[in-house]
Enzyme design. Structure first.
Site, short mmCIF file in Angstrom:
data_model
loop_
_atom_site.label_atom_id
_atom_site.label_comp_id
_atom_site.label_asym_id
_atom_site.label_seq_id
_atom_site.Cartn_x
_atom_site.Cartn_y
_atom_site.Cartn_z
N THR A 272 28.11 41.75 33.73
CA THR A 272 28.27 40.50 32.85
C THR A 272 27.18 39.50 33.06
O THR A 272 26.48 39.66 34.15
CB THR A 272 29.72 39.67 33.47
OG1 THR A 272 29.48 38.03 32.84
CG2 THR A 272 29.70 39.57 34.93
N TYR B 52 34.41 35.34 39.95
CA TYR B 52 34.35 36.54 38.81
C TYR B 52 32.88 37.23 38.90
O TYR B 52 32.85 38.28 38.92
CB TYR B 52 34.60 35.95 37.44
CG TYR B 52 34.44 36.84 36.41
CD1 TYR B 52 34.98 38.06 36.31
CD2 TYR B 52 33.41 36.38 35.40
CE1 TYR B 52 34.55 38.97 35.20
CE2 TYR B 52 32.84 37.61 34.37
CZ TYR B 52 33.64 38.62 34.48
OH TYR B 52 33.24 39.74 33.32
#
Ligand code: UDP
Length: 328
Positions: free
Chosen positions: A119, A143
């Site tokens: 990501t 995350y």
């Protein structure tokens, strides 16, 4: 000719299911491994579903030995920034320890080709307008950190013979043009489905922050159609299987075009021909002002190009699929 198996963890989820559809169209046999904690059984339409958890190393090893896939596409993960800030241990447990379990199963079964869902959150708050893969990665939430940690593990695991590709997604959006699958998160936190929902009488959209250092004061993101992400996985798989030497490569997947939250709202109003009810509220913690990709490496090495990622196509397909409440 019989098809070659590809194990797809998280194949019942948003990006995983779109990739299974494309894998199948390209002649592969996707085998989905998913615990259905966030995925949907009805999204597994292009191959077998094995219900299982990433932490179950024994089961994973048995599945790998039985299906003998040429590679694993690893989507299964928790992916909400806010949730990761509230419950970091759960994120490290699932995304890092879960991936380690998968890697040890792969090592035991002798399957060492992996495409990993990474990501742009691994970059943190970059101070460059266009992000390439070589800028320092300084994730600012658990995350992003969990995904960054897995990238480091994959880089090191080349010494165990692994070949892996980390695909760093920017903002996944849109839906399958045939409407067989689409975005369905519970709860939905992503901008475009929420803007669509706010065209109905329901909840007004909260615009998180109107005082960012961007042209209109709202955050700028690079929205990439989920079908283009799926296509990048098929191309990354082809690239992985062209060689047998251990390797680790990372690729950004974005369009290079940035749109602000207000521009997204305007695009939806135009497509739906209804006003979006909105209110400017506080900034959401952890949101960088601007995240826009320089995706030239994917273009040069994987020969990948986003073909479905105009804002118009993204909004049109997301709208055709329907806002989240339509499925509740
Ligand atoms: N956003 C917003 N209101 C919402 C949801 C999102 O203003 O209800 C903004 C968010 O602050 C970010 C952008 O929309 O700037 C995209 O957010 P999303 O959660 O879709 O993806 P993220 O960038 O967090 O991966």
């Amino acid at each position: 000719m019989s098809r070659v198996n590809i194990l797809v963890t998280g194949g019942a989820g948003y990006i995983g299911s779109h990739t299974c559809k494309m894998l199948h169209a390209a002649g592969w046999a996707p085998v989905v491994y998913d615990n259905l904690s966030r995925g949907h059984r009805e999204f597994v339409k292009w191959g077998e579903l094995i219900e299982g958890d990433l932490h179950d190393t024994e089961k994973l090893t048995a599945v790998l030995k039985e299906f003998k896939p040429s590679a694993v596409l690893h989507f299964a993960a928790l992916a909400y920034v806010g949730e990761s800030v509230r419950d970091p241990l759960r994120y490290y447990e699932n995304n890092v320890a879960g991936t380690l379990s998968l890697l040890s199963a792969m090592n035991a079964a002798g399957v060492r080709n992996l495409v990993f869902s990474s990501t742009c959150a691994t970059y943190g708050v970059p101070n460059v307008p266009f992000i390439n893969e070589d800028i320092p990665q300084q994730p600012v939430n658990p995350y992003g950190q969990s995904k960054w940690m897995v990238e480091q593990i994959l880089r090191a695991a080349t010494a165990n013979g692994f070949r892996s590709v980390a695909l760093r997604y920017f903002n996944a959006a849109g839906a399958d043009p045939d409407r067989e699958i689409g975005e369905w998160h519970e709860p939905e936190t992503h901008l475009i489905p929420l803007v669509l929902a706010a065209t109905d009488a329901g909840q007004p959209l909260q615009v998180f922050g109107g005082d960012y250092p961007t042209p209109d004061g709202t955050c700028v993101r690079d929205y990439i159609h989920v079908t283009d992400l799926a296509d990048a996985h098929v191309k990354a798989l082809d690239w992985l299987l062209t060689d047998t030497r251990p390797a680790f490569e990372a690729f950004n997947l974005g369009t290079g075009n940035g749109y602000s939250v207000l521009e997204i709202i305007q695009a939806v109003e135009k497509a739906v021909r209804r006003p979006v009810h909105r209110a400017i509220s506080e900034r959401r913690p952890g949101d960088p002002p601007r995240l826009v990709a320089d995706a030239r490496r994917a273009n040069e090495i994987l020969k990948w190009q986003p073909l479905h990622s105009t804002l118009e196509t993204i909004v049109k397909t997301a709208h055709a699929w329907g806002p989240p409440h339509a499925r509740q």
